[in-house]
Design a protein around this motif. Structure first.
Motif, PDB file in Angstrom:
ATOM      1  N   ARG A   1       0.805  -1.205   0.000  1.00  0.00           N
ATOM      2  CA  ARG A   1       0.000   0.000   0.000  1.00  0.00           C
ATOM      3  C   ARG A   1       0.843   1.261   0.000  1.00  0.00           C
ATOM      4  NH1 ARG A   1      -5.130  -0.702   3.951  1.00  0.00           N
ATOM      5  NH2 ARG A   1      -6.147  -2.116   2.536  1.00  0.00           N
ATOM      6  N   ALA A   2       1.907   1.214   0.778  1.00  0.00           N
ATOM      7  CA  ALA A   2       2.768   2.396   0.854  1.00  0.00           C
ATOM      8  C   ALA A   2       3.316   2.748  -0.526  1.00  0.00           C
ATOM      9  CB  ALA A   2       3.910   2.163   1.836  1.00  0.00           C
ATOM     10  N   LEU A   3       3.741   1.746  -1.274  1.00  0.00           N
ATOM     11  CA  LEU A   3       4.275   2.021  -2.607  1.00  0.00           C
ATOM     12  C   LEU A   3       3.223   2.618  -3.525  1.00  0.00           C
ATOM     13  CD1 LEU A   3       6.636  -0.999  -3.312  1.00  0.00           C
ATOM     14  CD2 LEU A   3       7.261   1.375  -2.865  1.00  0.00           C
ATOM     15  N   ASP A   4       2.008   2.100  -3.479  1.00  0.00           N
ATOM     16  CA  ASP A   4       0.930   2.656  -4.302  1.00  0.00           C
ATOM     17  C   ASP A   4       0.695   4.126  -3.959  1.00  0.00           C
ATOM     18  OD1 ASP A   4       0.529   0.231  -5.582  1.00  0.00           O
ATOM     19  OD2 ASP A   4      -1.115  -0.365  -4.269  1.00  0.00           O
ATOM     20  N   PHE A   5       0.651   4.417  -2.682  1.00  0.00           N
ATOM     21  CA  PHE A   5       0.432   5.786  -2.220  1.00  0.00           C
ATOM     22  C   PHE A   5       1.568   6.697  -2.673  1.00  0.00           C
ATOM     23  CE2 PHE A   5       0.813   8.989   1.220  1.00  0.00           C
ATOM     24  CZ  PHE A   5      -0.399   9.625   1.036  1.00  0.00           C
ATOM     25  N   LEU A   6       2.807   6.236  -2.482  1.00  0.00           N
ATOM     26  CA  LEU A   6       3.965   7.059  -2.864  1.00  0.00           C
ATOM     27  C   LEU A   6       4.079   7.204  -4.379  1.00  0.00           C
ATOM     28  CD1 LEU A   6       6.400   5.685  -0.188  1.00  0.00           C
ATOM     29  CD2 LEU A   6       5.507   8.021  -0.318  1.00  0.00           C
ATOM     30  N   ASP A   7       3.728   6.158  -5.126  1.00  0.00           N
ATOM     31  CA  ASP A   7       3.705   6.270  -6.585  1.00  0.00           C
ATOM     32  C   ASP A   7       2.756   7.372  -7.026  1.00  0.00           C
ATOM     33  OD1 ASP A   7       5.516   4.178  -6.879  1.00  0.00           O
ATOM     34  OD2 ASP A   7       3.985   2.686  -7.383  1.00  0.00           O
ATOM     35  N   ARG A   8       1.599   7.432  -6.386  1.00  0.00           N
ATOM     36  CA  ARG A   8       0.620   8.463  -6.737  1.00  0.00           C
ATOM     37  C   ARG A   8       1.129   9.867  -6.385  1.00  0.00           C
ATOM     38  NH1 ARG A   8      -4.200   6.019  -3.867  1.00  0.00           N
ATOM     39  NH2 ARG A   8      -3.478   3.937  -4.230  1.00  0.00           N
ATOM     40  N   ILE A   9       1.768   9.969  -5.236  1.00  0.00           N
ATOM     41  CA  ILE A   9       2.336  11.265  -4.846  1.00  0.00           C
ATOM     42  C   ILE A   9       3.357  11.725  -5.878  1.00  0.00           C
ATOM     43  CG2 ILE A   9       3.865  12.398  -3.170  1.00  0.00           C
ATOM     44  CD1 ILE A   9       2.431  10.764  -0.993  1.00  0.00           C
ATOM     45  N   ILE A  10       4.227  10.814  -6.290  1.00  0.00           N
ATOM     46  CA  ILE A  10       5.279  11.151  -7.259  1.00  0.00           C
ATOM     47  C   ILE A  10       4.679  11.523  -8.605  1.00  0.00           C
ATOM     48  CG2 ILE A  10       7.175  10.131  -8.589  1.00  0.00           C
ATOM     49  CD1 ILE A  10       7.953   8.672  -5.912  1.00  0.00           C
ATOM     50  N   LEU A  11       3.624  10.816  -9.014  1.00  0.00           N
ATOM     51  CA  LEU A  11       2.958  11.161 -10.277  1.00  0.00           C
ATOM     52  C   LEU A  11       2.311  12.539 -10.219  1.00  0.00           C
ATOM     53  CD1 LEU A  11       1.270   7.811 -11.348  1.00  0.00           C
ATOM     54  CD2 LEU A  11       3.028   9.088 -12.584  1.00  0.00           C
ATOM     55  N   LYS A  13       3.074  15.036  -8.085  1.00  0.00           N
ATOM     56  CA  LYS A  13       4.007  16.122  -7.752  1.00  0.00           C
ATOM     57  C   LYS A  13       5.445  15.593  -7.844  1.00  0.00           C
ATOM     58  CE  LYS A  13       3.930  20.125  -4.987  1.00  0.00           C
ATOM     59  NZ  LYS A  13       3.538  21.304  -5.672  1.00  0.00           N
ATOM     60  N   PRO A  14       5.957  15.403  -9.054  1.00  0.00           N
ATOM     61  CA  PRO A  14       7.280  14.790  -9.224  1.00  0.00           C
ATOM     62  C   PRO A  14       8.438  15.616  -8.668  1.00  0.00           C
ATOM     63  CG  PRO A  14       6.392  15.495 -11.333  1.00  0.00           C
ATOM     64  CD  PRO A  14       5.307  15.689 -10.317  1.00  0.00           C
ATOM     65  N   GLU A  15       8.205  16.884  -8.386  1.00  0.00           N
ATOM     66  CA  GLU A  15       9.271  17.716  -7.825  1.00  0.00           C
ATOM     67  C   GLU A  15       9.289  17.668  -6.289  1.00  0.00           C
ATOM     68  OE1 GLU A  15       5.648  20.292  -8.008  1.00  0.00           O
ATOM     69  OE2 GLU A  15       6.509  18.779  -9.301  1.00  0.00           O
ATOM     70  N   TYR A  16       8.366  16.920  -5.696  1.00  0.00           N
ATOM     71  CA  TYR A  16       8.293  16.796  -4.235  1.00  0.00           C
ATOM     72  C   TYR A  16       9.342  15.783  -3.771  1.00  0.00           C
ATOM     73  CZ  TYR A  16       6.413  15.908   0.433  1.00  0.00           C
ATOM     74  OH  TYR A  16       6.264  15.749   1.787  1.00  0.00           O
ATOM     75  N   VAL A  17      10.420  16.290  -3.210  1.00  0.00           N
ATOM     76  CA  VAL A  17      11.586  15.486  -2.843  1.00  0.00           C
ATOM     77  C   VAL A  17      11.220  14.363  -1.872  1.00  0.00           C
ATOM     78  CG1 VAL A  17      13.841  15.567  -1.716  1.00  0.00           C
ATOM     79  CG2 VAL A  17      13.164  17.411  -3.238  1.00  0.00           C
ATOM     80  N   GLU A  18      10.406  14.668  -0.885  1.00  0.00           N
ATOM     81  CA  GLU A  18      10.126  13.662   0.142  1.00  0.00           C
ATOM     82  C   GLU A  18       9.306  12.492  -0.376  1.00  0.00           C
ATOM     83  OE1 GLU A  18      11.595  13.113   3.114  1.00  0.00           O
ATOM     84  OE2 GLU A  18      12.834  14.728   2.330  1.00  0.00           O
ATOM     85  N   GLY A  19       8.567  12.686  -1.446  1.00  0.00           N
ATOM     86  CA  GLY A  19       7.882  11.546  -2.068  1.00  0.00           C
ATOM     87  C   GLY A  19       8.895  10.518  -2.551  1.00  0.00           C
ATOM     88  N   TRP A  20       9.907  11.004  -3.238  1.00  0.00           N
ATOM     89  CA  TRP A  20      10.977  10.125  -3.725  1.00  0.00           C
ATOM     90  C   TRP A  20      11.762   9.522  -2.563  1.00  0.00           C
ATOM     91  CZ3 TRP A  20      11.161   8.904  -8.745  1.00  0.00           C
ATOM     92  CH2 TRP A  20      10.548   9.762  -9.662  1.00  0.00           C
ATOM     93  N   ASN A  21      12.050  10.342  -1.556  1.00  0.00           N
ATOM     94  CA  ASN A  21      12.837   9.869  -0.426  1.00  0.00           C
ATOM     95  C   ASN A  21      12.099   8.783   0.361  1.00  0.00           C
ATOM     96  OD1 ASN A  21      15.256  10.094   1.242  1.00  0.00           O
ATOM     97  ND2 ASN A  21      13.858  10.875   2.795  1.00  0.00           N
ATOM     98  N   LEU A  46      17.093  16.552  -7.177  1.00  0.00           N
ATOM     99  CA  LEU A  46      16.198  17.627  -6.753  1.00  0.00           C
ATOM    100  C   LEU A  46      16.759  18.438  -5.590  1.00  0.00           C
ATOM    101  CD1 LEU A  46      12.868  15.610  -6.924  1.00  0.00           C
ATOM    102  CD2 LEU A  46      13.517  17.505  -8.431  1.00  0.00           C
ATOM    103  N   GLU A  47      17.465  17.743  -4.683  1.00  0.00           N
ATOM    104  CA  GLU A  47      18.017  18.409  -3.496  1.00  0.00           C
ATOM    105  C   GLU A  47      19.361  17.775  -3.149  1.00  0.00           C
ATOM    106  OE1 GLU A  47      19.372  20.456  -1.301  1.00  0.00           O
ATOM    107  OE2 GLU A  47      17.335  21.263  -1.259  1.00  0.00           O
ATOM    108  N   PRO A  48      20.448  18.297  -3.735  1.00  0.00           N
ATOM    109  CA  PRO A  48      21.783  17.718  -3.521  1.00  0.00           C
ATOM    110  C   PRO A  48      22.250  17.743  -2.061  1.00  0.00           C
ATOM    111  CG  PRO A  48      21.811  19.300  -5.334  1.00  0.00           C
ATOM    112  CD  PRO A  48      20.465  19.408  -4.679  1.00  0.00           C
TER     113      PRO A  48
END
Length: 103
Positions: A1-11, A13-21, A46-48
């Motif tokens: 479930r977490a991956l599905d939720f985070l995949d949606r967040i990334i889709l 708002k792809p510039e949202y660093v914490e979604g990727w993190n 996105l955030e070096p």
């Protein structure tokens, strides 16, 4: 479930660093280091200065036996925040383990 939720967040708002993190963290917990490293790469694009991603990268690289690259990641994280005690401990431990390996 977490991956599905985070995949949606990334889709959405792809510039949202914490979604990727956060997705990198989930992949790490699933022992899917390749996908975790890929997401960490995006975080650092996105955030070096994301010292959490750098320390996570160091842990993964250490687990993969990529000691020199792990040390470099830990050092980068510490350069950004020298108060990361657990990262300093990881680096010290790794350096002790690999002392003399270059001789």
């Amino acid at each position: 479930r977490a991956l599905d939720f985070l995949d949606r967040i990334i889709l959405m708002k792809p510039e949202y660093v914490e979604g990727w993190n956060k997705r990198a963290t989930v992949y790490f917990l699933m022992d899917d280091y390749g996908k975790s490293i890929a997401d960490i790469g995006r975080v650092l694009e996105l955030e070096p200065r994301h010292f959490g991603a750098l320390s996570g990268l160091g842990i993964i690289l250490r687990a993969l036996g990529e000691d020199d690259r792990a040390k470099a990641a830990f050092r980068q994280a510490l350069a950004l925040d020298p108060h990361l005690e657990n990262v300093q401990e990881e680096l010290d431990s790794l350096e002790a383990e690999t002392a003399g390996a270059d001789i």
